[in-house]
Design an enzyme around this catalytic site. Structure first.
Site, short mmCIF file in Angstrom:
data_model
loop_
_atom_site.label_atom_id
_atom_site.label_comp_id
_atom_site.label_asym_id
_atom_site.label_seq_id
_atom_site.Cartn_x
_atom_site.Cartn_y
_atom_site.Cartn_z
N GLU A 1 0.95 -0.89 0.14
CA GLU A 1 -0.26 -0.21 -0.24
C GLU A 1 0.44 0.68 -0.20
O GLU A 1 0.36 2.65 0.27
CB GLU A 1 -0.93 0.37 1.16
N CYS B 1 -3.93 -5.14 2.63
CA CYS B 1 -3.19 -5.51 3.35
C CYS B 1 -3.35 -7.49 2.91
O CYS B 1 -1.45 -7.67 3.17
CB CYS B 1 -3.22 -5.86 4.61
N HIS C 1 -3.46 -12.14 10.54
CA HIS C 1 -3.15 -10.56 10.65
C HIS C 1 -3.22 -10.00 11.27
O HIS C 1 -4.53 -10.59 12.23
CB HIS C 1 -4.43 -10.11 9.49
#
Length: 351
Positions: free
Chosen positions: A82, A114, A236
């Site tokens: 990103e 992500c 995550h």
């Protein structure tokens, strides 16, 4: 899925850190409350001469070094980030020359918040399985953004992980994969905007937990896995609370989750977040260990994977490559003024 899997891995964490209490001091927040809220003690900060490109290059070099692999055998390179330094110019093509790869390589930068780096994993696996390439590489690297004074600033950090996949020399075989995605407006950054925005009402249940839980449960149902089958579970890590709660919902005990937790020490490295936890687990896994990895990207989607460590895992662990644990300990603290300078957040104007 045959013998295709992770042949090698490499990680890079900038050594600079800023403590949560230092950021809280500047903005008048209660540091104890903030640490308890996010379970992030400190976060990694890229050096003034570092960006997503240099981080990706270093992680990829370490992955190649770990397997003593001739870079010209890499036939595909995927980069998820990103934090592109250029609006139009791929990082993947920079890696070709920086790593000494062949020019006959499939190269592309991917985007899905992500989870773009982990999405590249499946693309590389597909090319290897089809016989189009011998080895593929995917890299997740970010110098993630958080607006000064906004709560993302407490966690948005920097780091990168590279994975090499192939059929020969597999250290962790990919046994299963499953995906779950939907249109969920939890987090976004418009063109030209330096910082992202997030819909706070969407970030928890509708986004992270819905997608992570459904991806993990879907994988277990489709392939017949039980929580007890896994030696490790990696999720995550946008903060320290979310992965712990996800594991609890899935009836996965904390002792299987804790070895892959990195967010407490380096914050949320975005595309490297789940992959960094995975790399940390690969640094310590034993042959036969099964590893559940569940990634997440805002917008939103999750991929769930199961890897099984092979007898080659010990050989890869013994390579002269820094472990994630070693990088977590190798750090230099900076204050908020240094942080602003290193992140190039101080703008100079000409009159």
């Amino acid at each position: 899925m045959g013998r295709v899997g992770v042949v090698s891995w490499g990680a890079y964490i900038p050594k600079y850190r800023i403590r949560t209490e230092e950021v809280a001091r500047i903005w008048g927040d209660d540091p104890l409350r903030i640490v308890d809220l996010y379970l992030v003690d400190e976060k990694s900060v890229e050096g003034i001469d570092e960006d997503a490109v240099t981080i990706a290059v270093e992680a990829a070099r370490r992955a190649l070094r770990r397997a003593t692999l001739d870079p010209r055998r890499i036939g595909a390179v995927y980069v998820g980030t990103e934090s592109k330094p250029y609006a139009v110019k791929p990082i993947s093509s920079i890696l070709i020359d920086a790593l000494g790869l062949s020019n006959n390589v499939f190269a592309v930068d991917m985007e899905f918040a992500c989870k773009a780096g982990s999405e590249g994993l499946m693309a590389a696996v597909g090319l290897v399985e089809s016989g189009k390439v011998e080895y593929g590489m995917t890299v997740g690297a970010d110098t993630s953004q958080g607006e000064p004074g906004e709560h993302l600033e407490y966690s948005a950090s920097s780091g990168g992980v590279a994975l090499v996949v192939g059929r020969e020399g597999v250290a962790a075989e990919l046994e299963a994969a499953y995906a779950y995605a939907s249109d969920t407006p939890d987090f976004w950054r418009r063109e030209g905007s330096p910082y992202p925005m997030h819909g706070e009402g969407f970030t928890g249940e509708p986004a992270y937990f819905r997608h992570v839980i459904n991806a993990a449960r879907g994988l277990m149902a489709a392939y017949g896995y039980k929580p007890s089958d896994f030696a490790y579970a990696v999720f995550h890590q946008p903060n320290g609370r979310f992965p712990v709660r996800a594991a609890s919902t899935l009836n996965i005990p904390m002792e299987k989750v804790k070895p892959g937790i990195v967010v407490t020490h380096i914050g949320n490295t975005y595309n490297a977040s789940a992959l960094m936890g995975f790399a940390k687990v690969l640094d310590q896994a034993k042959p036969g260990d099964k590893i559940l990895v569940v990634t997440f990207g805002s917008g939103a989607g999750s991929n769930a994977y199961v890897f099984s460590a092979t007898d080659l895992i010990k050989e890869r662990q013994n390579a002269a490559v820094p472990t994630v644990e070693a990088m977590l300990r190798d750090k230099i603290y900076v204050d908020y003024a240094q942080y602003l300078k290193m992140r190039k957040m101080i703008k100079l104007f000409e009159y």
